[in-house]
Design a protein around this motif. Structure first.
Motif, PDB file in Angstrom:
ATOM      1  N   ILE A 288       0.985  -1.217   0.147  1.00  0.00           N
ATOM      2  CA  ILE A 288      -0.545   0.428  -0.196  1.00  0.00           C
ATOM      3  C   ILE A 288       0.948   1.251   0.212  1.00  0.00           C
ATOM      4  N   VAL A 289       0.563   2.269  -0.174  1.00  0.00           N
ATOM      5  CA  VAL A 289       1.313   3.277  -0.433  1.00  0.00           C
ATOM      6  C   VAL A 289      -0.130   4.407  -0.069  1.00  0.00           C
ATOM      7  N   THR A 290       0.783   5.186   0.771  1.00  0.00           N
ATOM      8  CA  THR A 290      -0.263   6.681   2.006  1.00  0.00           C
ATOM      9  C   THR A 290      -0.057   7.767   0.806  1.00  0.00           C
ATOM     10  N   LEU A 291      -0.571   8.699   0.108  1.00  0.00           N
ATOM     11  CA  LEU A 291      -0.321   9.654  -0.036  1.00  0.00           C
ATOM     12  C   LEU A 291      -0.646  11.008   0.451  1.00  0.00           C
ATOM     13  N   ASN A 292       0.113  12.037   0.395  1.00  0.00           N
ATOM     14  CA  ASN A 292      -0.234  13.468   1.381  1.00  0.00           C
ATOM     15  C   ASN A 292      -1.774  14.110   2.349  1.00  0.00           C
ATOM     16  N   ASN A 293      -2.605  12.990   0.790  1.00  0.00           N
ATOM     17  CA  ASN A 293      -4.065  13.432   1.457  1.00  0.00           C
ATOM     18  C   ASN A 293      -4.213  12.700   1.895  1.00  0.00           C
ATOM     19  N   GLY A 294      -3.484  11.781   1.789  1.00  0.00           N
ATOM     20  CA  GLY A 294      -3.926  10.219   3.253  1.00  0.00           C
ATOM     21  C   GLY A 294      -5.288   8.949   2.148  1.00  0.00           C
ATOM     22  N   GLU A 295      -5.000   9.993   0.895  1.00  0.00           N
ATOM     23  CA  GLU A 295      -5.390   8.404   0.248  1.00  0.00           C
ATOM     24  C   GLU A 295      -4.911   7.087   0.329  1.00  0.00           C
ATOM     25  N   LYS A 296      -5.410   6.615   0.331  1.00  0.00           N
ATOM     26  CA  LYS A 296      -4.579   4.620  -0.018  1.00  0.00           C
ATOM     27  C   LYS A 296      -4.379   4.456  -1.160  1.00  0.00           C
ATOM     28  N   VAL A 297      -3.301   4.169  -1.815  1.00  0.00           N
ATOM     29  CA  VAL A 297      -2.862   3.560  -3.441  1.00  0.00           C
ATOM     30  C   VAL A 297      -2.897   2.370  -3.073  1.00  0.00           C
ATOM     31  N   ARG A 298      -3.678   0.920  -3.491  1.00  0.00           N
ATOM     32  CA  ARG A 298      -2.716  -0.543  -3.634  1.00  0.00           C
ATOM     33  C   ARG A 298      -2.566  -1.242  -4.863  1.00  0.00           C
ATOM     34  N   ASP A 299      -2.579  -0.869  -5.994  1.00  0.00           N
ATOM     35  CA  ASP A 299      -2.526  -1.415  -7.200  1.00  0.00           C
ATOM     36  C   ASP A 299      -1.259  -0.723  -8.038  1.00  0.00           C
ATOM     37  N   MET A 300       0.024  -0.598  -7.617  1.00  0.00           N
ATOM     38  CA  MET A 300       1.310   0.628  -8.336  1.00  0.00           C
ATOM     39  C   MET A 300       1.922  -0.695  -8.397  1.00  0.00           C
ATOM     40  N   SER A 301       2.352  -1.184 -10.150  1.00  0.00           N
ATOM     41  CA  SER A 301       3.921  -1.500 -10.288  1.00  0.00           C
ATOM     42  C   SER A 301       5.117  -0.432  -9.748  1.00  0.00           C
ATOM     43  N   MET A 302       5.256   0.434  -9.333  1.00  0.00           N
ATOM     44  CA  MET A 302       6.851   1.270  -9.017  1.00  0.00           C
ATOM     45  C   MET A 302       6.052   1.971  -8.018  1.00  0.00           C
ATOM     46  N   ILE A 303       7.368   2.046  -6.977  1.00  0.00           N
ATOM     47  CA  ILE A 303       7.284   3.104  -6.241  1.00  0.00           C
ATOM     48  C   ILE A 303       7.078   5.002  -6.763  1.00  0.00           C
ATOM     49  N   PRO A 304       6.778   5.163  -6.081  1.00  0.00           N
ATOM     50  CA  PRO A 304       6.361   6.868  -6.830  1.00  0.00           C
ATOM     51  C   PRO A 304       7.357   7.690  -7.742  1.00  0.00           C
ATOM     52  N   SER A 305       8.103   7.608  -6.953  1.00  0.00           N
ATOM     53  CA  SER A 305       9.255   7.959  -7.458  1.00  0.00           C
ATOM     54  C   SER A 305      11.129   7.077  -6.508  1.00  0.00           C
ATOM     55  N   ALA A 306      12.373   7.859  -6.672  1.00  0.00           N
ATOM     56  CA  ALA A 306      13.255   7.232  -6.390  1.00  0.00           C
ATOM     57  C   ALA A 306      14.018   8.356  -4.572  1.00  0.00           C
ATOM     58  N   CYS A 307      13.412   9.318  -4.549  1.00  0.00           N
ATOM     59  CA  CYS A 307      13.458   9.596  -3.373  1.00  0.00           C
ATOM     60  C   CYS A 307      12.329   9.658  -2.297  1.00  0.00           C
ATOM     61  N   PHE A 308      13.187   8.563  -0.990  1.00  0.00           N
ATOM     62  CA  PHE A 308      12.500   7.832  -0.585  1.00  0.00           C
ATOM     63  C   PHE A 308      13.734   8.046   0.939  1.00  0.00           C
ATOM     64  N   SER A 309      13.757   7.657   2.288  1.00  0.00           N
ATOM     65  CA  SER A 309      13.900   6.809   2.528  1.00  0.00           C
ATOM     66  C   SER A 309      13.738   5.952   3.800  1.00  0.00           C
ATOM     67  N   ILE A 310      14.939   4.978   3.915  1.00  0.00           N
ATOM     68  CA  ILE A 310      14.113   3.670   5.399  1.00  0.00           C
ATOM     69  C   ILE A 310      13.338   4.105   6.780  1.00  0.00           C
TER      70      ILE A 310
END
Length: 362
Positions: A288-310
């Protein structure tokens, strides 16, 4: 390469219509009113390609608007302007849509940018999309098939949503205008959302053209400005390497993009160092991916970007926090919308994201 803008309106583009992950179709039905085959009237509303191409390797089919399907009783979802060229190969049929480049852009814009965005942002996007299309006509990627590009995200998404009056207006009011650097077409990279700063070709391990600018771009008008992804290591089993046990970030750009990721499996350790490769790899494990507005997305085949931390990790799962959507290079669509709302026109927007460029009529 400068031509009068009246010439640009006569330029056609040939777009391969993909069949999901392939460019080949096993079978095709073409639909339209009074279909013409090789410019001859047929009075037909549907044509089965297998039956009409028994002794032919290529064919042109025309109508005012034209559609396609893969079965006789399929209801076509989309209409296309221009002509269809169908070519027969050993692997199947290739479907090519040829149309005027300005009409093509009218179908690209609503597929690539929200039609509700400010007009000046849509105009800037139209210019970037036009420049990209002209660059692909010269590129030769699909030259052996007699085409210029395809309708996927590998090039520009085409006719996913049809035309819209807002984007039609943006295309018409910028007709023929392209971005040039040193009198040559620039490669106008663009993406959806920046995490706060744009990137250069470092994320692709490539040489950065002089017109690509790294700049601040606070795109907090986008739901993808900040996001969190839950990764479940059991979601995917790698046949070659076994189960994923751990990921380690080894190198990060000054904008926060991961440049080198270590994936530790049961049987092997793998190094990933390309933006697209990192996003697609981690995408296999998304729950699951939780967005800035609280929306939850479940069907993504890639993470939104390579800008991330663990944020947290154990042997079963990992939570990463990130920002932005897309590769981060060049022109940010949500950033452009924000600049337009602040009163910037399309020329100022393009010059904000690119440097050492000129806008010319092609």
């Amino acid at each position: 390469e400068n031509q009068d803008s009246s010439d640009s309106s006569n330029t056609n583009v040939r777009v391969i219509i993909r069949n999901n992950d392939s460019i080949y179709f096993d079978n095709l039905w073409i639909y339209g009113e009074n279909l013409r085959v090789n410019d001859k009237e047929t009075k037909k509303k549907s044509i089965n390609i297998k039956s009409i191409m028994k002794d032919r390797t290529s064919i042109k089919i025309s109508a005012n608007f034209i559609s396609y399907g893969t079965t006789a009783d399929e209801t076509p979802k989309k209409k296309y302007e221009g002509d269809f060229y169908i070519k027969k190969y050993k692997k199947g049929y290739i479907l090519i849509n040829e149309l005027n480049i300005e009409d093509y852009l009218c179908y690209v814009l609503p597929s690539e940018m929200p039609v509700t965005f400010s007009l000046e942002a849509l105009k800037a996007q139209a210019i970037c999309a036009r420049t990209f299309a002209y660059a692909q006509i010269k590129n030769g990627t699909y030259e052996k098939y007699g085409a210029d590009l395809d309708d996927s995200t590998s090039f520009q998404v085409y006719n996913a949503l049809g035309r819209h009056k807002n984007t039609d207006k943006a295309v018409k009011e910028t007709e023929g205008i392209v971005v040039c650097s040193d009198d040559k077409l620039a490669t106008c990279y663009y993406f959806s959302t920046s995490p706060g700063k744009t990137e250069d070709m470092e994320v692709w391990q490539g040489k950065t053209p002089e017109y690509i600018r790294k700049c601040k771009s606070k795109d907090n008008n986008s739901p993808y400005y900040r996001w969190k992804a839950d990764l479940q290591f059991n979601n995917y089993y790698d046949k070659e390497n076994g189960k994923l046990k751990k990921i380690v970030i080894k190198k990060v750009s000054d904008s926060g993009y991961v440049l080198k990721l270590i994936a530790k499996f049961e049987n092997k350790t793998k190094i990933l160092n390309k933006e697209n490769e990192i996003r697609a790899f981690l995408g296999k494990y998304i729950s699951i991916v939780t967005l800035n507005n609280g929306e939850k997305v479940r069907d993504m085949s890639m993470i939104p970007s390579a800008c991330f931390s663990i944020k947290s990790m154990n042997e079963k799962e990992c939570v990463i926090e990130g920002g932005g959507f897309g590769h981060g290079i060049g022109f940010s669509q949500y950033g452009a919308c924000k600049l337009a709302e602040q009163g910037k026109d399309y020329e100022e927007i393009i010059n904000y994201y690119y440097k050492n460029i000129e806008l010319k009529r092609y």
